[in-house]
Enzyme design. Structure first.
Site, PDB file in Angstrom:
ATOM      1  N   HIS A 192     -10.280  -7.488   7.799  1.00 59.24           N
ATOM      2  CA  HIS A 192      -9.920  -7.175   8.635  1.00 59.24           C
ATOM      3  C   HIS A 192     -11.233  -6.426   8.888  1.00 59.24           C
ATOM      4  O   HIS A 192     -12.619  -6.639   8.078  1.00 59.24           O
ATOM      5  CB  HIS A 192      -8.656  -5.889   8.812  1.00 59.24           C
ATOM      6  CG  HIS A 192      -8.316  -5.254   9.699  1.00 59.24           C
ATOM      7  ND1 HIS A 192      -9.385  -4.438  10.123  1.00 59.24           N
ATOM      8  CD2 HIS A 192      -7.392  -5.717   9.862  1.00 59.24           C
ATOM      9  CE1 HIS A 192      -8.779  -3.779  10.929  1.00 59.24           C
ATOM     10  NE2 HIS A 192      -7.754  -4.311  10.840  1.00 59.24           N
ATOM     11  N   ASP A 234      -9.193  -3.754  -0.327  1.00 58.36           N
ATOM     12  CA  ASP A 234      -8.370  -3.337   0.713  1.00 58.36           C
ATOM     13  C   ASP A 234      -6.972  -3.712   0.304  1.00 58.36           C
ATOM     14  O   ASP A 234      -6.652  -4.595   1.005  1.00 58.36           O
ATOM     15  CB  ASP A 234      -9.266  -3.767   1.897  1.00 58.36           C
ATOM     16  CG  ASP A 234      -8.095  -3.345   3.240  1.00 58.36           C
ATOM     17  OD1 ASP A 234      -7.214  -2.541   3.323  1.00 58.36           O
ATOM     18  OD2 ASP A 234      -8.356  -4.272   4.572  1.00 58.36           O
ATOM     19  N   GLN A 243      -2.506  -3.823   2.844  1.00 63.48           N
ATOM     20  CA  GLN A 243      -1.425  -4.373   3.237  1.00 63.48           C
ATOM     21  C   GLN A 243      -0.493  -4.847   2.270  1.00 63.48           C
ATOM     22  O   GLN A 243       0.153  -5.511   1.728  1.00 63.48           O
ATOM     23  CB  GLN A 243      -1.788  -6.279   3.941  1.00 63.48           C
ATOM     24  CG  GLN A 243      -2.657  -5.748   5.277  1.00 63.48           C
ATOM     25  CD  GLN A 243      -1.213  -5.086   6.215  1.00 63.48           C
ATOM     26  OE1 GLN A 243      -0.152  -5.454   6.345  1.00 63.48           O
ATOM     27  NE2 GLN A 243      -1.738  -4.894   7.328  1.00 63.48           N
ATOM     28  N   LYS A 275       1.080   2.108   7.332  1.00 63.88           N
ATOM     29  CA  LYS A 275       1.167   1.153   6.955  1.00 63.88           C
ATOM     30  C   LYS A 275       2.455   1.140   5.251  1.00 63.88           C
ATOM     31  O   LYS A 275       2.662  -0.381   4.914  1.00 63.88           O
ATOM     32  CB  LYS A 275       0.280   0.134   6.080  1.00 63.88           C
ATOM     33  CG  LYS A 275      -0.711  -0.143   7.615  1.00 63.88           C
ATOM     34  CD  LYS A 275      -1.879  -1.131   7.405  1.00 63.88           C
ATOM     35  CE  LYS A 275      -2.743  -1.251   8.124  1.00 63.88           C
ATOM     36  NZ  LYS A 275      -2.540  -1.665   9.284  1.00 63.88           N
ATOM     37  N   CYS A 290      -7.195  -8.465  14.752  1.00 59.25           N
ATOM     38  CA  CYS A 290      -8.894  -7.601  14.219  1.00 59.25           C
ATOM     39  C   CYS A 290      -9.374  -8.730  13.136  1.00 59.25           C
ATOM     40  O   CYS A 290     -10.240  -7.860  12.425  1.00 59.25           O
ATOM     41  CB  CYS A 290      -8.276  -6.659  13.293  1.00 59.25           C
ATOM     42  SG  CYS A 290      -7.898  -4.707  14.918  1.00 59.25           S
TER      43      CYS A 290
END
Length: 431
Positions: free
Chosen positions: A124, A201, A204, A228, A368
């Site tokens: 991202h 990251d 998700q 999220k 993104c």
């Protein structure tokens, strides 16, 4: 827990989620952008606003002490969720801010000029742009490691890139564009063997696979966001190994992050408050804690198993459509509940716009992830992202609608459309 959240049979009842309960015909397939928020999260936040609304840490009165207790209890709950020390949990405004804090607060000081930062092409923009900015400021080299043709990390390419010049490796746990589940443990092991630090990251992954530092291989930093994972917007989490956070100077200055302020200098508070300047997102932290309880009460493994069955069903249905191209891993074991695709001859923006007219919400665009789209040689993809409140019946409705969209475009235009066709005046008549 309120609203009979515990022991829910999957899929989760739409009545648990105000937006779904109030929009009976809505099929929401954009959970990778933001998950729906259940009543229990809103109730926890409203309780703060309605019963003990006040600032924290400073007030020597009852409701301030109650707010302080709730805020720090939220931090402790996040720490349990990721198996960390509460002092290693920093609340931010989101995952993007958390990544910038790492770049400005730690990497700015501790990655020497001339070293390299390795970033996967799946990332991202939030896990690319801060490192580009840092590289420009400090004379660092930013290098991207590639993916295989089916959208998985090319581990051989990554291994060849690693060297004594590698200072930092930045990678997602799950691609927001392709749904690829990356081999985090192996990436971390190889990075540590090269004496590089790792930023993960987990935006998700948190609500689908979890974000436990130990189970993910022990990265140096982990970031994720409340919105999220069934929580509110405006809050994220930065986890860092304590020794690294201790090394960091504060990125933001002001109230709360200080121990003492004099006219000529200031000294810093201890962790975690050293890195949380000003009034924090109190209600949002309380809401995030309630969202974690929501996930815990249902069962993360139960959620994951259901989402995997739903994703497998969706992939099978989409593969039966000859005009659909699917991106990302073919093997469900290497994929999360995200599916990106394109319809032959139809721009992704048109797919999303026409599905919206049928009450189906999906995401379309570059997600993104412009470097990834360039790598795939497509301008955009349509993306569905599933959660525990989605159903196989909704997938069936989606597939039927995709067949209709394909027929409309090919009947109307008779050739492939490379630009968004909702600019064409006769599309509405064709429907």
């Amino acid at each position: 827990m309120n609203n009979n959240t515990a022991n829910q049979i999957l899929p989760l009842s739409r009545e648990l989620f105000p937006t779904l309960a109030n929009n009976k015909s809505l099929i929401y397939l954009d959970s990778a952008a933001s998950m729906q928020t259940p009543h229990v999260v809103l109730d926890a936040m409203n309780s703060y606003y309605e019963q003990y609304r006040s600032n924290i840490h400073r007030g020597l009165y009852t409701i301030s002490e109650k707010a302080t207790t709730a805020y720090e209890a939220a931090r402790a709950n996040v720490a349990r969720f990721i198996n960390a020390d509460p002092a290693e949990v920093i609340f931010t405004r989101g995952a993007t801010e958390a990544l910038n804090v790492i770049a400005l607060g730690w990497a700015e000081q501790f990655i020497p000029r001339g070293q390299e930062i390795l970033v996967s092409i799946l990332e991202h923009h939030s896990n690319i742009v801060p490192w580009q900015m840092l590289a420009k400021r400090k004379g660092l080299k930013l290098r991207f490691f590639d993916i295989t043709p089916d959208g998985q990390i090319d581990e051989d390419a990554f291994t060849k890139m690693l060297s004594k010049q590698t200072g930092l490796v930045c990678i997602t746990a799950v691609s927001n564009a392709l749904g690829t589940v990356t081999p985090i443990k192996r990436i971390i092991q190889k990075s540590y063997a090269a004496r590089a630090k790792v930023v993960l990251d987990a935006a998700q992954a948190a609500a689908h696979l979890g974000a436990r530092a130990d189970l993910l291989g022990g990265p140096d930093f982990i970031v994720f966001a409340g919105h999220k994972m069934y929580g509110p917007t405006g809050i994220g989490v930065l986890y860092g190994k304590r020794q690294l956070l201790e090394q960091m100077d504060p990125v933001f200055g002001g109230g709360e992050m200080i121990r003492e302020v004099m006219t000529e200098r200031s000294t810093w508070n201890s962790l975690p408050w050293k890195l949380e300047a000003g009034t924090p997102p109190i209600a949002e932290a309380i809401g995030l804690s309630a969202a974690i309880d929501f996930i815990r009460d249902i069962g993360l493994s139960k959620i994951h198993d259901y989402e995997q069955s739903l994703t497998s069903y969706a992939l099978d249905k989409l593969k039966q459509l000859p005009f659909i191209q699917i991106y990302g891993p073919a093997d469900i074991n290497f994929r999360s509940s995200i599916i990106s695709f394109n319809i032959d001859g139809v721009h992704a923006h048109d797919v999303a716009a026409l599905l919206d007219e049928k009450g189906i919400a999906i995401r379309a665009g570059h997600h993104c992830c412009m470097p990834l789209m360039q790598r795939l040689k497509v301008p955009a993809t349509a993306r569905i992202s599933l959660a525990a409140y989605n159903t196989m019946e909704e997938i069936d409705t989606l597939v039927t609608s995709l067949k209709t969209i394909h027929a409309i475009f090919h009947r109307t235009h008779g050739k492939k459309i490379t630009q968004p066709a909702h600019t064409l005046g006769n599309l509405a008549k064709a429907k």
